[in-house]
Design an enzyme around this catalytic site. Structure first.
Site, mmCIF file in Angstrom:
data_model
loop_
_atom_site.group_PDB
_atom_site.id
_atom_site.type_symbol
_atom_site.label_atom_id
_atom_site.label_comp_id
_atom_site.label_asym_id
_atom_site.label_seq_id
_atom_site.Cartn_x
_atom_site.Cartn_y
_atom_site.Cartn_z
ATOM 1 N N GLY A 12 48.429 31.660 -13.200
ATOM 2 C CA GLY A 12 48.884 30.276 -13.218
ATOM 3 C C GLY A 12 50.360 30.098 -12.911
ATOM 4 O O GLY A 12 50.935 29.069 -13.248
ATOM 5 N N SER A 13 50.974 31.076 -12.211
ATOM 6 C CA SER A 13 52.405 30.913 -11.947
ATOM 7 C C SER A 13 52.650 29.725 -11.010
ATOM 8 O O SER A 13 53.637 28.996 -11.171
ATOM 9 C CB SER A 13 53.016 32.196 -11.369
ATOM 10 O OG SER A 13 52.564 32.433 -10.058
ATOM 11 N N ASN A 14 51.764 29.497 -10.059
ATOM 12 C CA ASN A 14 51.919 28.319 -9.183
ATOM 13 C C ASN A 14 51.671 27.030 -9.955
ATOM 14 O O ASN A 14 52.404 26.051 -9.791
ATOM 15 C CB ASN A 14 50.975 28.411 -7.980
ATOM 16 C CG ASN A 14 51.533 29.293 -6.891
ATOM 17 O OD1 ASN A 14 52.439 28.898 -6.170
ATOM 18 N ND2 ASN A 14 51.031 30.520 -6.797
ATOM 19 N N LEU A 98 39.411 30.752 -7.036
ATOM 20 C CA LEU A 98 38.719 31.647 -6.110
ATOM 21 C C LEU A 98 37.272 31.270 -5.816
ATOM 22 O O LEU A 98 36.635 31.901 -4.977
ATOM 23 C CB LEU A 98 38.804 33.097 -6.623
ATOM 24 C CG LEU A 98 40.251 33.595 -6.793
ATOM 25 C CD1 LEU A 98 40.268 35.044 -7.260
ATOM 26 C CD2 LEU A 98 41.068 33.440 -5.519
ATOM 27 N N ILE A 101 34.675 25.769 -2.639
ATOM 28 C CA ILE A 101 34.544 24.369 -3.071
ATOM 29 C C ILE A 101 33.260 23.779 -2.478
ATOM 30 O O ILE A 101 33.066 23.793 -1.265
ATOM 31 C CB ILE A 101 35.782 23.552 -2.617
ATOM 32 C CG1 ILE A 101 37.055 24.130 -3.256
ATOM 33 C CG2 ILE A 101 35.629 22.083 -2.979
ATOM 34 C CD1 ILE A 101 37.067 24.160 -4.779
ATOM 35 N N ASN A 115 44.770 23.904 -0.491
ATOM 36 C CA ASN A 115 44.763 25.255 -1.048
ATOM 37 C C ASN A 115 46.020 25.978 -0.589
ATOM 38 O O ASN A 115 46.563 25.685 0.473
ATOM 39 C CB ASN A 115 43.528 26.002 -0.525
ATOM 40 C CG ASN A 115 43.453 27.433 -1.024
ATOM 41 O OD1 ASN A 115 43.677 27.706 -2.206
ATOM 42 N ND2 ASN A 115 43.146 28.361 -0.122
ATOM 43 N N HIS A 117 47.350 29.931 0.242
ATOM 44 C CA HIS A 117 46.854 31.288 0.500
ATOM 45 C C HIS A 117 48.059 32.197 0.727
ATOM 46 O O HIS A 117 48.983 31.822 1.457
ATOM 47 C CB HIS A 117 45.931 31.281 1.723
ATOM 48 C CG HIS A 117 45.271 32.597 1.936
ATOM 49 N ND1 HIS A 117 44.209 33.036 1.158
ATOM 50 C CD2 HIS A 117 45.543 33.610 2.807
ATOM 51 C CE1 HIS A 117 43.848 34.239 1.555
ATOM 52 N NE2 HIS A 117 44.641 34.613 2.550
HETATM 53 C C1 GAR Z 1 48.474 32.949 -5.394
HETATM 54 O O1 GAR Z 1 49.203 33.934 -4.738
HETATM 55 C C2 GAR Z 1 47.582 32.238 -4.404
HETATM 56 O O2 GAR Z 1 48.122 32.152 -3.123
HETATM 57 C C3 GAR Z 1 46.376 33.141 -4.402
HETATM 58 O O3 GAR Z 1 46.180 33.458 -5.750
HETATM 59 C C4 GAR Z 1 47.476 33.585 -6.369
HETATM 60 C C5 GAR Z 1 47.447 32.906 -7.706
HETATM 61 O O4 GAR Z 1 48.586 33.242 -8.444
HETATM 62 N N1 GAR Z 1 45.226 32.484 -3.812
HETATM 63 C C6 GAR Z 1 44.368 33.101 -3.029
HETATM 64 O O5 GAR Z 1 44.432 34.311 -2.794
HETATM 65 C C7 GAR Z 1 43.282 32.212 -2.429
HETATM 66 N N2 GAR Z 1 42.546 32.889 -1.433
HETATM 67 P P1 GAR Z 1 49.019 32.404 -9.718
HETATM 68 O O6 GAR Z 1 47.798 32.319 -10.637
HETATM 69 O O7 GAR Z 1 50.112 33.189 -10.359
HETATM 70 O O8 GAR Z 1 49.454 31.052 -9.259
#
Ligand code: GAR
Length: 205
Positions: A12-14, A98, A101, A115, A117
């Site tokens: 969940g850092s984003n 992941l 949808i 999204n 990526h």
């Molecule tokens: C992020 O790097 C995002 O780009 C990736 O999951 C990570 C989640 O990190 N998404 C994918 O790979 C989608 N195909 P977070 O939980 O620390 O935000």
């Protein structure tokens, strides 16, 4: 007031960056154009499919309602559209979510689901391409550049129209972990601002 639901399954850092961006008080000198906080946008809901994910704790800490979803209902019943509409959600942001949808959800929020990526699509996307798998594939192919892609969600994994990309170098001594760190920094720097620009109409939806 526009309401965002952030879908996430991981650390969940984003999600944390997005919440922080939209909850920090704006100052009179700040403007949407500069990518500063916009008081008219709210993260109203976190949606998660893993009860023990880091993002669930972030939601609790930030006092944001968290909807824990189940596979059966998501894919075979109604994709939680009723719950999202009840919360008056305008825009859905996938931040490390992941599951694919369902079409019903895409149709319920046309042009309103994006999204992020951790690579430069159209390369290194698709089912199974997430986290370290993406970065390892980039290293295995001896790429000199990687980065991030923010795109609309359609019925195909990591496929919809690209809204924004930013790049970073791949260094000769990089590991998947060191590259992941550089890419995550790009995500945190750009994602909240791009979301804000889209919702505020600065970038066309
Ligand atoms: C992020 O790097 C995002 O780009 C990736 O999951 C990570 C989640 O990190 N998404 C994918 O790979 C989608 N195909 P977070 O939980 O620390 O935000």
């Amino acid at each position: 007031m526009k309401k965002i639901a952030v879908f996430a399954s991981g650390a969940g850092s984003n999600a944390a960056q997005i919440i922080d961006h939209f909850t920090s008080p704006p100052t009179p000198l700040h403007s949407v154009e500069k990518g500063e906080q916009n008081p008219l946008i709210e993260v109203a809901l976190i949606v998660c499919n893993k009860p023990d994910a880091g993002v669930v704790k972030i939601a609790a800490r930030e006092n944001i309602p968290c909807l824990l979803i189940e596979k059966e209902k998501f894919f075979r019943v109604d994709a939680y559209i009723k719950e999202l509409k009840e919360k008056e959600i305008d825009f859905i942001v996938l931040a490390g979510f992941l599951w694919k949808i369902p079409v019903t959800l895409i149709k319920a929020f046309p042009g309103r689901i994006i999204n992020i990526h951790p690579a430069l699509l159209p390369k290194y996307g698709g089912k199974g391409m997430y986290g370290q798998y993406v970065h390892q594939a980039v290293l295995d192919n001896k790429e000199t550049e990687s980065g991030i892609t923010i795109h609309y969600v359609d019925e195909v994994y990591d496929h919809g129209h690209i809204i924004f990309q930013a790049t970073c170098p791949v260094l000769t001594n990089d590991t998947a972990a060191s590259l992941a760190k550089r890419v995550a920094a790009l995500e945190h720097a750009h994602f909240p601002r791009v979301i804000e620009q889209l919702i505020s109409g600065i970038k066309p939806l």
